[in-house]
Design an enzyme around this catalytic site. Structure first.
Site, short mmCIF file in Angstrom:
data_model
loop_
_atom_site.label_atom_id
_atom_site.label_comp_id
_atom_site.label_asym_id
_atom_site.label_seq_id
_atom_site.Cartn_x
_atom_site.Cartn_y
_atom_site.Cartn_z
N ALA A 66 -1.00 0.62 -8.42
CA ALA A 66 -0.54 1.37 -6.96
C ALA A 66 -2.00 1.66 -6.45
CB ALA A 66 0.07 2.71 -7.56
N GLU A 114 3.48 -3.41 -14.18
CA GLU A 114 4.79 -2.95 -14.00
C GLU A 114 5.85 -4.00 -13.11
OE1 GLU A 114 3.63 0.78 -12.91
OE2 GLU A 114 4.59 1.91 -14.48
#
Ligand code: HXC
Length: 260
Positions: A66, A114
């Site tokens: 992220a 992820e």
């Protein structure tokens, strides 16, 4: 729709989706997640697409996580909203009809690991590196890593990776079952396409129902999951592809599937 941070290429029935922020090693900010969410809706409802490959641009990173520069000043509410945006977006990969193959061409860290874990199948280049380094930043994994990693590799190995933030190479990722295959980087996309095309040549409705049985069933108890599997199996007998597939076998010829 035009996408700033994504590239889309079609190769026959295969859609190749590339996260394209190479200057930030393809880090996921909320704009990229929103674009990804919209594009997955688009691809999911496109019956000409039989399989999807997801990769990152450049030869260094799949996705380095992220976007830390965006997250740095989040308050608790913004952090939760960002995690929820990731959850909703990644879940689309699991619930869209077509199989999704992650072609992991470098760093797959934090949100990148992820995202790969939300794909149906993961293959990696020899240069790939995996990890959940959130604890080195004072964060926890937040795009599903605490849930999908234990489901994929077991709680012991997942806990070690999530507690240490250690980064592992492609060989180790293969050993623990995080990726299915490892290829030299220069053949990774070719191998991803070969796999996607092999899948696209199978009966499309049966492939999509198999995905649904896996993705829905994995979160059910065994009896409910098997009941769902029986419904799915029964449904295949309403398809022309079943008549064609079983007929072709008995007539000793190759089937021609139309996805009907
Ligand atoms: C924002 C990033 C970034 C990231 C790299 N960059 N990763 N920007 N967010 N996650 C940027 C760098 O700031 C740098 O920008 C450029 O990309 C190149 O990176 P370098 O660090 O110079 O490259 P290198 O030295 O080769 O190191 C590669 C790396 C390192 C080992 C992958 O970049 C790294 O450790 N990145 C962070 C990995 C990480 O911690 N990910 C988890 C994030 S938390 P400039 O402008 O300087 O050139 C997370 C939480 C998910 O993912 C859940 C949220 C709810």
């Amino acid at each position: 729709m035009n996408y700033t941070n994504l590239l889309l290429e079609k190769n026959g029935a295969v859609a190749v989706l590339t996260i394209n922020r190479p200057k930030a090693l393809n880090a996921l900010n909320s704009d990229t997640l929103k674009e990804l969410s919209a594009l997955l809706d688009e691809l999911g409802s496109d019956s000409s697409v039989k399989a999807v490959i997801l990769t990152g641009s450049g030869d260094k990173a799949f996705i380095a996580g992220a976007d830390i520069s965006q997250m740095k000043d989040f308050n608790a509410i913004e952090g939760r909203r960002f995690a929820q945006l990731g959850h909703a977006t990644f879940r689309k990969l699991e619930l869209m009809p077509q199989p999704v193959i992650a072609a992991i061409n470098g760093f797959a860290l934090g949100g990148g690991c992820e995202l790969a874990m939300a794909c149906d199948i993961r293959i990696a280049g020899e240069n790939a590196k995996f990890g959940q380094p959130e604890v080195t930043l004072g964060l926890t994994a937040g795009f599903g890593g605490t849930q999908r990693l234990p489901r994929l590799v077991g709680t012991g190995i997942a806990s070690e990776l999530l507690f240490t933030g250690d980064v592992i190479d492609a060989k180790e990722a293969y050993r623990i079952g995080l990726v299915n295959k490892v290829y030299p980087l220069d053949t990774l996309m070719e191998e991803a396409l070969k796999l996607a095309k092999r899948i696209s040549g199978r009966a499309p409705v049966a492939v999509q129902l198999s995905k649904s049985a896996i993705q829905r069933g994995i979160n059910m108890d065994l009896d409910s999951a098997q009941a769902f599997e029986a419904e799915v199996f029964g449904l295949t007998f309403s398809t022309q592809d079943q008549t064609e597939g079983c007929g072709a076998f008995l007539e000793k010829r190759k089937p021609v599937f139309e996805g009907k």
